[in-house]
Design a protein around this motif. Structure first.
Motif, PDB file in Angstrom:
ATOM      1  N   VAL A  48       0.845  -1.199   0.000  1.00 56.39           N
ATOM      2  CA  VAL A  48       0.000   0.000   0.000  1.00 56.39           C
ATOM      3  C   VAL A  48       0.881   1.251   0.000  1.00 56.39           C
ATOM      4  O   VAL A  48       1.802   1.394   0.817  1.00 56.39           O
ATOM      5  CB  VAL A  48      -0.955  -0.015   1.217  1.00 56.39           C
ATOM      6  N   GLY A  49       0.637   2.142  -0.965  1.00 50.81           N
ATOM      7  CA  GLY A  49       1.409   3.370  -1.046  1.00 50.81           C
ATOM      8  C   GLY A  49       2.884   3.159  -1.330  1.00 50.81           C
ATOM      9  O   GLY A  49       3.692   4.060  -1.123  1.00 50.81           O
ATOM     10  N   LEU A  50       3.247   1.951  -1.790  1.00 55.08           N
ATOM     11  CA  LEU A  50       4.649   1.572  -1.972  1.00 55.08           C
ATOM     12  C   LEU A  50       5.439   1.783  -0.678  1.00 55.08           C
ATOM     13  O   LEU A  50       6.568   2.267  -0.652  1.00 55.08           O
ATOM     14  CB  LEU A  50       5.299   2.356  -3.125  1.00 55.08           C
ATOM     15  N   SER A  51       4.791   1.416   0.425  1.00 56.62           N
ATOM     16  CA  SER A  51       5.386   1.629   1.744  1.00 56.62           C
ATOM     17  C   SER A  51       6.391   0.549   2.131  1.00 56.62           C
ATOM     18  O   SER A  51       7.214   0.769   3.017  1.00 56.62           O
ATOM     19  CB  SER A  51       4.284   1.690   2.810  1.00 56.62           C
ATOM     20  N   GLU A  52       6.303  -0.617   1.494  1.00 55.04           N
ATOM     21  CA  GLU A  52       7.215  -1.728   1.788  1.00 55.04           C
ATOM     22  C   GLU A  52       7.428  -1.882   3.301  1.00 55.04           C
ATOM     23  O   GLU A  52       8.552  -1.799   3.803  1.00 55.04           O
ATOM     24  CB  GLU A  52       8.552  -1.523   1.080  1.00 55.04           C
ATOM     25  N   PRO A  53       6.359  -2.134   4.063  1.00 57.31           N
ATOM     26  CA  PRO A  53       6.453  -2.106   5.518  1.00 57.31           C
ATOM     27  C   PRO A  53       7.023  -3.374   6.150  1.00 57.31           C
ATOM     28  O   PRO A  53       7.101  -3.462   7.379  1.00 57.31           O
ATOM     29  CB  PRO A  53       4.994  -1.912   5.932  1.00 57.31           C
ATOM     30  N   CYS A 110       5.601  -6.106  10.591  1.00 55.87           N
ATOM     31  CA  CYS A 110       5.108  -4.947   9.859  1.00 55.87           C
ATOM     32  C   CYS A 110       5.477  -3.691  10.645  1.00 55.87           C
ATOM     33  O   CYS A 110       5.189  -3.602  11.839  1.00 55.87           O
ATOM     34  CB  CYS A 110       3.591  -5.022   9.684  1.00 55.87           C
ATOM     35  N   ASP A 111       6.135  -2.761   9.979  1.00 57.74           N
ATOM     36  CA  ASP A 111       6.470  -1.482  10.605  1.00 57.74           C
ATOM     37  C   ASP A 111       5.260  -0.569  10.471  1.00 57.74           C
ATOM     38  O   ASP A 111       5.011   0.015   9.413  1.00 57.74           O
ATOM     39  CB  ASP A 111       7.690  -0.883   9.916  1.00 57.74           C
ATOM     40  N   GLU A 112       4.502  -0.445  11.522  1.00 58.82           N
ATOM     41  CA  GLU A 112       3.261   0.326  11.493  1.00 58.82           C
ATOM     42  C   GLU A 112       3.490   1.828  11.359  1.00 58.82           C
ATOM     43  O   GLU A 112       2.586   2.567  10.969  1.00 58.82           O
ATOM     44  CB  GLU A 112       2.457   0.053  12.771  1.00 58.82           C
ATOM     45  N   ASP A 113       4.692   2.292  11.694  1.00 67.56           N
ATOM     46  CA  ASP A 113       4.965   3.719  11.681  1.00 67.56           C
ATOM     47  C   ASP A 113       5.925   4.128  10.573  1.00 67.56           C
ATOM     48  O   ASP A 113       6.535   5.199  10.637  1.00 67.56           O
ATOM     49  CB  ASP A 113       5.548   4.153  13.033  1.00 67.56           C
ATOM     50  N   THR A 114       6.067   3.290   9.565  1.00 66.89           N
ATOM     51  CA  THR A 114       6.994   3.634   8.492  1.00 66.89           C
ATOM     52  C   THR A 114       6.599   4.943   7.807  1.00 66.89           C
ATOM     53  O   THR A 114       5.407   5.220   7.600  1.00 66.89           O
ATOM     54  CB  THR A 114       7.050   2.506   7.444  1.00 66.89           C
ATOM     55  N   ASP A 115       7.600   5.738   7.476  1.00 61.75           N
ATOM     56  CA  ASP A 115       7.357   6.977   6.751  1.00 61.75           C
ATOM     57  C   ASP A 115       7.257   6.736   5.252  1.00 61.75           C
ATOM     58  O   ASP A 115       6.700   7.563   4.527  1.00 61.75           O
ATOM     59  CB  ASP A 115       8.487   7.983   7.026  1.00 61.75           C
ATOM     60  N   LYS A 116       7.774   5.612   4.809  1.00 63.38           N
ATOM     61  CA  LYS A 116       7.776   5.323   3.369  1.00 63.38           C
ATOM     62  C   LYS A 116       6.329   5.181   2.880  1.00 63.38           C
ATOM     63  O   LYS A 116       5.514   4.542   3.513  1.00 63.38           O
ATOM     64  CB  LYS A 116       8.549   4.041   3.084  1.00 63.38           C
ATOM     65  N   GLY A 117       6.044   5.794   1.761  1.00 67.31           N
ATOM     66  CA  GLY A 117       4.693   5.761   1.227  1.00 67.31           C
ATOM     67  C   GLY A 117       3.839   6.919   1.678  1.00 67.31           C
ATOM     68  O   GLY A 117       2.730   7.116   1.162  1.00 67.31           O
ATOM     69  N   ALA A 118       4.323   7.668   2.679  1.00 67.42           N
ATOM     70  CA  ALA A 118       3.627   8.875   3.166  1.00 67.42           C
ATOM     71  C   ALA A 118       2.166   8.615   3.515  1.00 67.42           C
ATOM     72  O   ALA A 118       1.320   9.493   3.407  1.00 67.42           O
ATOM     73  CB  ALA A 118       3.720   9.995   2.123  1.00 67.42           C
ATOM     74  N   GLY A 119       1.868   7.385   3.953  1.00 71.69           N
ATOM     75  CA  GLY A 119       0.517   7.058   4.414  1.00 71.69           C
ATOM     76  C   GLY A 119      -0.504   6.850   3.327  1.00 71.69           C
ATOM     77  O   GLY A 119      -1.694   6.624   3.627  1.00 71.69           O
ATOM     78  N   LEU A 120      -0.087   6.896   2.059  1.00 73.69           N
ATOM     79  CA  LEU A 120      -1.040   6.751   0.954  1.00 73.69           C
ATOM     80  C   LEU A 120      -1.762   5.411   1.038  1.00 73.69           C
ATOM     81  O   LEU A 120      -1.144   4.364   1.148  1.00 73.69           O
ATOM     82  CB  LEU A 120      -0.300   6.863  -0.388  1.00 73.69           C
ATOM     83  N   TYR A 131      -1.559  -6.324   5.506  1.00 71.06           N
ATOM     84  CA  TYR A 131      -1.958  -7.121   4.345  1.00 71.06           C
ATOM     85  C   TYR A 131      -0.846  -7.131   3.301  1.00 71.06           C
ATOM     86  O   TYR A 131      -0.629  -8.143   2.616  1.00 71.06           O
ATOM     87  CB  TYR A 131      -3.238  -6.559   3.725  1.00 71.06           C
ATOM     88  N   SER A 132      -0.141  -6.012   3.173  1.00 74.33           N
ATOM     89  CA  SER A 132       0.971  -5.941   2.230  1.00 74.33           C
ATOM     90  C   SER A 132       2.065  -6.930   2.629  1.00 74.33           C
ATOM     91  O   SER A 132       2.667  -7.594   1.771  1.00 74.33           O
ATOM     92  CB  SER A 132       1.537  -4.520   2.191  1.00 74.33           C
ATOM     93  N   VAL A 133       2.325  -7.030   3.926  1.00 74.95           N
ATOM     94  CA  VAL A 133       3.335  -7.975   4.406  1.00 74.95           C
ATOM     95  C   VAL A 133       2.899  -9.408   4.115  1.00 74.95           C
ATOM     96  O   VAL A 133       3.706 -10.244   3.701  1.00 74.95           O
ATOM     97  CB  VAL A 133       3.593  -7.768   5.917  1.00 74.95           C
TER      98      VAL A 133
END
Length: 209
Positions: A48-53, A110-120, A131-133
């Protein structure tokens, strides 16, 4: 590429059928290069949002493994106490973890607070990160099976205790403990089905609105 060949589609269908949860492993080691190549499939997964969490912890320390196995044993006893009658009898005979035998063991968070993806995409459904994980785990699982390796997903664990024992960030949430190695046997039939716990459905339930 518009589509794959019929041969590929047939083999892919076989791969899905042979992808089983493995709990019985041979002691043979997994080559490092092979494991790293398979773990690289995480970077191919959608997120999601290319967050790679996803956060992968390879658990090699003996004491850490023992703590995780003890965690499982305690949770398994609690789970058994929740059943009675025939279900309790079947449950007691199930092997629900390969933690003692699998040469490779991975804790996937899963890193719930990752900045990657800016929450998109996660503002209304933050669980999309987890779900992404799960999607990344599934890709890894299929890739491992394609090379003959087995994967077992252990879920009978206290995630908060495991997080403390592995000394990882409190903002990480456990998604999967994966046991990876060469299976003792290969079968298309789920072990839980074979042992009489539950039957697999041929088709999913589909509701139209």
């Amino acid at each position: 590429m518009d589509s794959f060949s019929e041969k590929f589609r047939t083999e892919f269908d076989q791969l899905l059928r042979w992808r089983r949860d493995v709990r019985h492993f041979r002691p043979d080691p997994v080559e490092e290069a092979q494991l790293m190549r398979l773990l690289s499939t995480f970077s191919l997964a959608p997120s999601v949002g290319l967050s790679e969490p996803w956060r992968i912890v390879r658990v090699k320390d003996t004491q850490a493994r023992k703590a995780a196995e003890q965690n499982f044993l305690q949770c398994n006893e609690q789970a058994l106490a929740g059943y009675s009658g025939e279900k309790a009898k079947i449950y007691a005979g199930l092997k629900l973890s390969g933690m003692r035998d699998a040469p490779v063991q991975l804790a996937i968070f899963c890193d719930e607070d990752t900045d990657k993806g800016a929450g998109l995409g996660a503002g209304t459904m933050p669980e999309m990160r987890r779900y992404s994980v799960v999607t990344a785990v599934t890709q890894f699982w299929l890739a491992a099976r394609a090379e003959g390796l087995g994967v077992g997903w252990v879920s009978i664990l206290d995630p908060e205790q495991l997080t403390r024992d592995l000394n990882v960030s409190e903002n990480w949430r456990l998604v999967a403990w994966l046991c990876v190695g060469w299976p003792e046997t290969n079968t298309m039939q789920p072990e839980l089905e074979r042992e009489g716990w539950e039957a697999r459905s041929d088709v999913p339930q589909i509701t139209e609105r």
